[in-house]
Design an enzyme around this catalytic site. Structure first.
Site, PDB file in Angstrom:
ATOM      1  N   ASN A  32      -1.261  -9.408   4.679  1.00 40.05           N
ATOM      2  CA  ASN A  32      -1.126  -7.981   4.933  1.00 40.05           C
ATOM      3  C   ASN A  32      -0.913  -7.245   3.609  1.00 40.05           C
ATOM      4  O   ASN A  32      -0.808  -7.865   2.555  1.00 40.05           O
ATOM      5  CB  ASN A  32       0.055  -7.771   5.891  1.00 40.05           C
ATOM      6  CG  ASN A  32      -0.010  -6.456   6.631  1.00 40.05           C
ATOM      7  OD1 ASN A  32      -0.967  -5.688   6.483  1.00 40.05           O
ATOM      8  ND2 ASN A  32       0.997  -6.160   7.431  1.00 40.05           N
ATOM      9  N   GLN A  41       0.813  -1.218   0.000  1.00 42.09           N
ATOM     10  CA  GLN A  41       0.000   0.000   0.000  1.00 42.09           C
ATOM     11  C   GLN A  41       0.848   1.270   0.000  1.00 42.09           C
ATOM     12  O   GLN A  41       0.309   2.366  -0.168  1.00 42.09           O
ATOM     13  CB  GLN A  41      -0.970   0.000   1.186  1.00 42.09           C
ATOM     14  CG  GLN A  41      -0.277   0.076   2.532  1.00 42.09           C
ATOM     15  CD  GLN A  41      -1.259  -0.009   3.695  1.00 42.09           C
ATOM     16  OE1 GLN A  41      -1.788  -1.064   4.000  1.00 42.09           O
ATOM     17  NE2 GLN A  41      -1.516   1.113   4.335  1.00 42.09           N
ATOM     18  N   CYS A  44      -5.667   0.249   3.591  1.00 42.91           N
ATOM     19  CA  CYS A  44      -5.687  -1.168   3.961  1.00 42.91           C
ATOM     20  C   CYS A  44      -7.100  -1.721   3.913  1.00 42.91           C
ATOM     21  O   CYS A  44      -7.311  -2.880   3.583  1.00 42.91           O
ATOM     22  CB  CYS A  44      -5.108  -1.331   5.349  1.00 42.91           C
ATOM     23  SG  CYS A  44      -5.810  -0.170   6.520  1.00 42.91           S
ATOM     24  N   HIS A  85      -6.302  -0.887  11.443  1.00 39.77           N
ATOM     25  CA  HIS A  85      -5.768  -1.530  10.242  1.00 39.77           C
ATOM     26  C   HIS A  85      -6.743  -2.639   9.830  1.00 39.77           C
ATOM     27  O   HIS A  85      -7.677  -2.951  10.574  1.00 39.77           O
ATOM     28  CB  HIS A  85      -4.375  -2.095  10.587  1.00 39.77           C
ATOM     29  CG  HIS A  85      -3.615  -2.626   9.423  1.00 39.77           C
ATOM     30  ND1 HIS A  85      -3.458  -1.930   8.254  1.00 39.77           N
ATOM     31  CD2 HIS A  85      -2.951  -3.810   9.240  1.00 39.77           C
ATOM     32  CE1 HIS A  85      -2.715  -2.658   7.409  1.00 39.77           C
ATOM     33  NE2 HIS A  85      -2.406  -3.799   7.991  1.00 39.77           N
TER      34      HIS A  85
END
Ligand code: NAG
Ligand code: NAG
Ligand code: NAG
Length: 368
Positions: free
Chosen positions: A335, A170, A176, A315
């Site tokens: 992630n 990102q 996210c 997140h």
């Protein structure tokens, strides 16, 4: 008299000398480690003395945090969480928070919406309740019972089924919420169509309304709600490529792409068996998390020192599987900080204790 003073003074002198030597020795050792770190992670500022000095302070703070977290980490070496220097270790906590943790804006800063704290929470719960009526898939399933545990596979990993795309990065864009949710939509489309195609995260960044605001933050459930209510197709990444900056929406509403058939959004604190069930019988799920202590994560299962409070969510990640057969059972979390972070871009989070708040906001998706 005289002897007494000499005695005291020499002790004081020796003490000062000793502490000067040890503290400069520490600093020297830290500087040496810092230089190795800068080489290893190819940091471009190694020749800029101003930034070199500023970041040395952040580096030292990270080294302290790493020592603290490792000292508190328990369990056998194979499974305890391991912390160490990462590409993010030279960031201050506020820099890290601003750049990597900007999800859950509604919960974190309701005033950004001109709303009181209570109104913002009520709005989120309202969306959740609405989704409850639409996404029936999991609400109607019987409550998972402990004795049926044997019915669930001990290990689930959707990566091995070829439905999970590569880990993305990102960068400086705090989206996210879009990376994790579109990743799940992508996987659900691949499960349904038998073909994995990269879907557009940029479209969600540019277009998603309902309180989402591109690289500045958003919410996984609000994105799903917007995709479903507006019946907007999620286009292919090659048609709507990633730019990692907020921009003008250019989605073709009548175009082709993946549409959401239904979704669920739930709190499963104390009921993580529901998350396992969804992973085993449905597909990957998106969860909001608190990633404050992830800055220096190297591997192992995160089991401690990660607050689960709903107010600490900052997140979002995609859970792509779990392992109940491990000594410390864990989820596999995808992630969006690049493949060079954590376990090739993934992290392992302990099952059953709402670690890092992962059970506060859990979303599942079904595609048309
Ligand atoms: C290191 O960074 C520089 C730019 O800062 C880049 O040109 C170079 O390719 C990088 N080297 C490696 C090995 O990544
Ligand atoms: C050196 O770093 C400082 C602080 O980040 C920055 O303001 C400055 O522009 C940098 N100088 C050069 C020559 O890149
Ligand atoms: C979609 O809408 C645009 C205008 O909004 C139009 O130009 C285009 O032909 C339409 N495409 C299809 C496949 O209907």
């Amino acid at each position: 008299m005289c002897k007494w003073w000499v005695w005291v003074l020499s002790i004081v002198f020796l003490y000062l000398l000793y502490s000067a030597i040890t503290s400069s020795g520490n600093e020297g050792a830290l500087l040496a480690r810092y230089d190795i770190y800068l080489e290893k992670f190819n940091k471009s500022y190694k020749n800029n003395l101003t930034e070199y000095k500023i970041r040395f302070g952040h580096f030292v703070a990270s080294v302290r945090e790493i020592d603290e977290l490792n000292a508190l980490s328990r369990g056998s070496d194979e499974y305890r969480a391991l912390y160490g220097l990462t590409k993010l270790s030279d960031m201050s906590k506020s820099e890290y928070k601003n750049i990597h943790l900007s999800d859950e804006r509604i919960l974190k800063s309701p005033e950004a919406y001109g709303k009181s704290w209570r109104e913002a929470i009520a709005k989120l719960i309202y969306y959740r309740d609405k989704s409850r009526h639409k996404g029936q898939r999991f609400h109607d399933t019987p409550v998972y019972e402990r004795k049926k545990r044997a019915l669930l596979p001990l290990q689930v990993d959707w990566r091995s089924k070829g439905v999970i795309g590569p880990v993305r990065n990102q960068g400086l864009c705090g989206a996210c919420w879009a990376f994790s949710t579109i990743g799940t939509v992508e996987a659900m489309a691949a499960i349904k169509n038998g073909k994995l195609e990269t879907l557009s995260v940029q479209e969600a960044i540019d277009c998603a309304g309902m309180g989402n605001s591109g690289c500045a933050g958003g919410d996984i459930c609000l994105l799903l709600d917007w995709l479903m209510l507006s019946n907007t197709p999620v286009e292919l990444d090659k048609e709507y490529p990633l730019r990692l900056a907020s921009g003008t929406c250019s989605v073709k509403k009548n175009g082709t792409g993946v549409r959401i058939a239904s979704f669920t959004c739930d709190e499963f604190v104390g009921a993580e068996d529901k998350i396992l069930q969804a992973l085993a019988t449905h597909g990957p799920v998106t969860v909001a998390v608190n990633a404050l202590t992830w800055q220096n994560y190297l591997g192992g299962v995160i089991q401690y020192h990660c607050s689960g409070s709903a107010l600490d969510l900052n997140h979002a990640v995609e859970l792509v599987g779990y392992d109940l057969s491990a000594e410390v059972p864990y989820y596999i979390a995808k992630n969006s900080w690049g493949q060079d972070f954590g376990l090739d871009g993934y992290l392992h989070l302990a099952i059953g204790s709402n670690i890092c708040g992962l059970a506060n906001e859990v979303a599942t998706v079904a595609v048309k």
